[in-house]
Design an enzyme around this catalytic site. Structure first.
Site, PDB file in Angstrom:
ATOM      1  N   LEU A 279       6.384  99.195 -58.137  1.00 51.27           N
ATOM      2  CA  LEU A 279       5.633  98.960 -56.903  1.00 51.27           C
ATOM      3  C   LEU A 279       6.290  97.919 -56.012  1.00 51.27           C
ATOM      4  O   LEU A 279       6.083  97.908 -54.799  1.00 51.27           O
ATOM      5  CB  LEU A 279       4.205  98.504 -57.241  1.00 51.27           C
ATOM      6  CG  LEU A 279       3.351  99.489 -58.034  1.00 51.27           C
ATOM      7  CD1 LEU A 279       2.017  98.852 -58.404  1.00 51.27           C
ATOM      8  CD2 LEU A 279       3.123 100.764 -57.240  1.00 51.27           C
ATOM      9  N   GLY A 280       7.052  97.030 -56.606  1.00 51.46           N
ATOM     10  CA  GLY A 280       7.682  95.977 -55.827  1.00 51.46           C
ATOM     11  C   GLY A 280       8.288  94.929 -56.732  1.00 51.46           C
ATOM     12  O   GLY A 280       8.217  95.007 -57.958  1.00 51.46           O
ATOM     13  N   GLU A 281       8.893  93.921 -56.101  1.00 54.27           N
ATOM     14  CA  GLU A 281       9.559  92.843 -56.824  1.00 54.27           C
ATOM     15  C   GLU A 281       9.006  91.529 -56.330  1.00 54.27           C
ATOM     16  O   GLU A 281       9.170  91.179 -55.160  1.00 54.27           O
ATOM     17  CB  GLU A 281      11.067  92.889 -56.598  1.00 54.27           C
ATOM     18  CG  GLU A 281      11.849  91.872 -57.406  1.00 54.27           C
ATOM     19  CD  GLU A 281      12.187  92.342 -58.810  1.00 54.27           C
ATOM     20  OE1 GLU A 281      12.459  91.487 -59.663  1.00 54.27           O
ATOM     21  OE2 GLU A 281      12.175  93.560 -59.043  1.00 54.27           O
ATOM     22  N   GLY A 282       8.306  90.784 -57.202  1.00 55.83           N
ATOM     23  CA  GLY A 282       7.757  89.488 -56.829  1.00 55.83           C
ATOM     24  C   GLY A 282       8.709  88.366 -57.189  1.00 55.83           C
ATOM     25  O   GLY A 282       9.811  88.592 -57.706  1.00 55.83           O
ATOM     26  N   GLY A 283       8.282  87.134 -56.922  1.00 58.17           N
ATOM     27  CA  GLY A 283       9.114  85.982 -57.216  1.00 58.17           C
ATOM     28  C   GLY A 283       9.368  85.799 -58.694  1.00 58.17           C
ATOM     29  O   GLY A 283      10.357  85.191 -59.099  1.00 58.17           O
ATOM     30  N   PHE A 284       8.472  86.333 -59.539  1.00 54.29           N
ATOM     31  CA  PHE A 284       8.609  86.132 -60.980  1.00 54.29           C
ATOM     32  C   PHE A 284       8.924  87.416 -61.726  1.00 54.29           C
ATOM     33  O   PHE A 284       8.907  87.448 -62.938  1.00 54.29           O
ATOM     34  CB  PHE A 284       7.324  85.521 -61.549  1.00 54.29           C
ATOM     35  CG  PHE A 284       7.063  84.137 -61.036  1.00 54.29           C
ATOM     36  CD1 PHE A 284       8.059  83.191 -61.016  1.00 54.29           C
ATOM     37  CD2 PHE A 284       5.807  83.786 -60.555  1.00 54.29           C
ATOM     38  CE1 PHE A 284       7.829  81.919 -60.541  1.00 54.29           C
ATOM     39  CE2 PHE A 284       5.567  82.515 -60.086  1.00 54.29           C
ATOM     40  CZ  PHE A 284       6.585  81.581 -60.077  1.00 54.29           C
ATOM     41  N   PRO A 286       9.348  92.140 -61.541  1.00 53.56           N
ATOM     42  CA  PRO A 286       8.900  93.399 -60.940  1.00 53.56           C
ATOM     43  C   PRO A 286       7.464  93.748 -61.329  1.00 53.56           C
ATOM     44  O   PRO A 286       6.948  93.288 -62.345  1.00 53.56           O
ATOM     45  CB  PRO A 286       9.886  94.414 -61.513  1.00 53.56           C
ATOM     46  CG  PRO A 286      10.290  93.833 -62.830  1.00 53.56           C
ATOM     47  CD  PRO A 286      10.309  92.343 -62.635  1.00 53.56           C
ATOM     48  N   ASP A 397       1.148  79.915 -52.508  1.00 54.61           N
ATOM     49  CA  ASP A 397       2.079  80.944 -52.051  1.00 54.61           C
ATOM     50  C   ASP A 397       1.347  82.029 -51.262  1.00 54.61           C
ATOM     51  O   ASP A 397       1.533  83.224 -51.511  1.00 54.61           O
ATOM     52  CB  ASP A 397       2.826  81.559 -53.243  1.00 54.61           C
ATOM     53  CG  ASP A 397       4.119  82.253 -52.827  1.00 54.61           C
ATOM     54  OD1 ASP A 397       4.644  81.904 -51.752  1.00 54.61           O
ATOM     55  OD2 ASP A 397       4.589  83.128 -53.565  1.00 54.61           O
TER      56      ASP A 397
END
Length: 546
Positions: A279-284, A286, A397
């Site tokens: 679904l996406g790539e966060g700071g910590f 995928p 954040d």
């Protein structure tokens, strides 16, 4: 990488051998907000701060004249400078006491004995080690007895969590524009960190491993030949049981225990973490879409091994989300914690994140009433965190990619991995800066001064993004429109605020649009004292008096 006990850095320069120590090269190009891990992964350097119209922030600085009062002048040929905040991080250190040697020489300023206007310049900054101030208002040339003179400062520091932080911070003292703007922040020539104990494990540089290949083969082959299969099996069983017990302790200590999933269960639910389910790539790490065996569709956040979020932060996120319940906050179904594998299982939201809806997915058109509701509902979620939740929570954040949309386009604030709990009696928290450039409040980015007003600032940026339909920084725009906040103020001061509204909106309520723009500008005041609490906007909107 094995734990290490020592490291040394030639700040801003190449590899140098001095006094029997190998000072590693530190020649990375740092921007106004950077974090670079050296290739050996023994240490890292980070910078925050920029100087208006001068490209010298966190630059490398060469010596104007040789430094003579030292046996190692090559260490002072370069230095690293910063416009605001410069940090060096020791990584993977063996716990224990260390001697930290900081090497300085003022090589950019003129000697005060010249009695020229250029010699009036002073560089003053503070030094922190492990978060504790060790030198306040430090002036290199005063301490060394003049410019181009070396001085070393020695400190004892205790490493308890395998991490050492050396922080040089410009506190706004000294001169800033003599002889020219720039390079007024902290400056350092070299660093060495030496353990005050006998290391149990030493670090092996992979680049020199070939030089000792024969000894390494012998050293490994002999013990392998005498260790029996039975001892290995006993060790593995003991280790696995101990790891399981440690993981259980982590969960037991967080209060109300969340639902737990096995790694195998989540791997099956996401089809082996297939890229098609990403679904996406966060700071910590995928996030993947998954289908549980009970039929629930979930979002699985898989913590990256390379992430800086450790087990304690992971457990904090579980504990934080477990105790908060609000229709505008994402719901946590449970977690997985098996050794180094750490995952969170959230409710799945069909329309993904707000940033994708605003800046990416043009198939999902957000009309004006929907945008206004999203902004107001996001404010309600933050107001709950700041005022109603116990404990109270600072998200740290808030940004468009951390606001998710359900099937009815109702927003839900997500990703509490950076959340900070704070006591009602405390006015602020001093902490390491974490968050996203463009959304960070200035007092938090520069001084680590964290209050709920940092979230208010971030919310203000999001409100302006919702109105304009564009991100807070966009290099495709004209020069005076690249930075959204700057452009919004320009339009406001010329009584043209409605020029900020997304041109794709065929119809919109001008009164509501002006209200949201004013909210965004109020929230992003430079001083936190001038930013109202988030709940004020909800009350004002209900009374239609903003």
């Amino acid at each position: 990488m094995l734990a290490d006990a020592n490291f040394a850095i030639n700040c801003g320069g190449p590899v140098v051998f001095a006094d029997g120590i190998r000072y590693e090269a530190e020649t990375s190009s740092l921007g106004m907000a950077s974090f670079n891990v050296i290739d050996t992964e023994k240490w890292a350097v980070s910078n925050v701060g920029s100087i208006t119209d001068v490209v010298v922030a966190a630059n490398k600085q060469s010596s104007l004249e040789p430094v003579r009062n030292t046996n190692s002048p090559e260490l002072y040929q370069t230095s690293r400078i910063s416009a605001g905040s410069l940090r060096y991080h020791g990584l993977g250190l063996e716990n224990g006491p260390y001697t930290v040697n900081l090497l300085f020489a003022e090589t950019a300023l003129r000697d005060q004995s010249n009695h020229t206007w250029e010699s009036l310049r002073r560089r003053v900054f503070d030094i922190y080690i492990q978060g504790t101030i060790v030198l306040k208002d430090f002036d290199i040339s005063n301490e060394a007895g003049g410019v181009n003179r070396a001085i070393t400062k020695n400190f004892i520091a205790t490493v308890s969590e395998n991490h050492l932080e050396i922080h040089l911070f410009w506190a706004g003292k000294g001169t800033c524009c003599i002889p020219q703007p720039g390079s007024y922040g902290p400056s350092i020539s070299a660093i060495s960190v030496v353990s005050n104990f006998t290391p149990n494990i030493s670090w092996i540089d992979p680049r020199t491993a070939n030089e000792n290949r024969t000894g390494l083969i012998v050293g490994v082959a002999v013990p392998v030949g005498v260790v029996t299969f039975t001892l290995i099996l006993i060790f593995v069983v003991f280790y696995m049981r101990r790891k399981k017990d440690d993981d259980e302790k982590e969960l037991v200590g967080i209060g109300p225990r969340p639902n737990t999933f096995s790694y195998a269960e989540l791997r099956a639910a996401t089809d082996e973490f297939s890229p098609s389910n990403k679904l996406g790539e966060g700071g910590f790490g995928p996030v993947y879409k998954g289908n549980l065996s009970d039929g629930r569709i979930v979002a699985v956040k898989r913590l990256s091994v390379a992430s800086y979020q450790g087990k304690s932060q992971f457990v904090t996120e579980i504990a934080t989300i477990s105790v908060v319940q609000h229709r505008n906050l994402v719901k946590l179904y449970g977690c997985c914690i098996e050794g180094n594998r750490r995952l969170l299982v959230y409710e799945y939201l069909e329309n993904k994140s707000l940033d994708q809806a605003l800046f990416g997915n043009k198939d999902l058109h957000l009309d004006w009433p929907t945008r206004f509701r999203i902004c107001l509902a996001t404010a309600r979620g933050l107001a709950y965190l700041h005022e109603e939740s116990r404990p109270r929570i600072i998200h740290r954040d808030v940004k468009a990619s951390n606001i998710l949309l359900d099937a009815e386009l109702c927003p839900k604030i997500s990703d509490f991995g950076l959340a900070k709990l704070y006591d009602d009696k405390k006015t602020h928290i001093s902490t390491q800066v974490a968050g996203t450039i463009g959304y960070l409040a200035p007092e938090y980015a520069m001084r680590g001064h964290l209050t709920e007003k940092a979230d208010v600032f971030s919310f203000g940026v999001v409100a302006l993004e919702i109105v304009s339909g564009r991100p807070n920084s966009d290099n495709r725009q004209d020069n005076d429109e690249i930075y959204l906040l700057e452009w919004a103020w320009t339009l406001y001061e010329s009584n043209q605020s409605l020029g900020l509204v997304d041109p794709t909106l065929v119809e919109f309520d001008e009164t509501e649009a002006l209200r949201m723009i004013r909210v965004g500008l109020l929230c992003t005041q430079a001083s936190p004292m001038m930013r109202p609490p988030i709940c004020i906007f909800i009350e004002l909107d209900e009374n239609h008096c903003l």
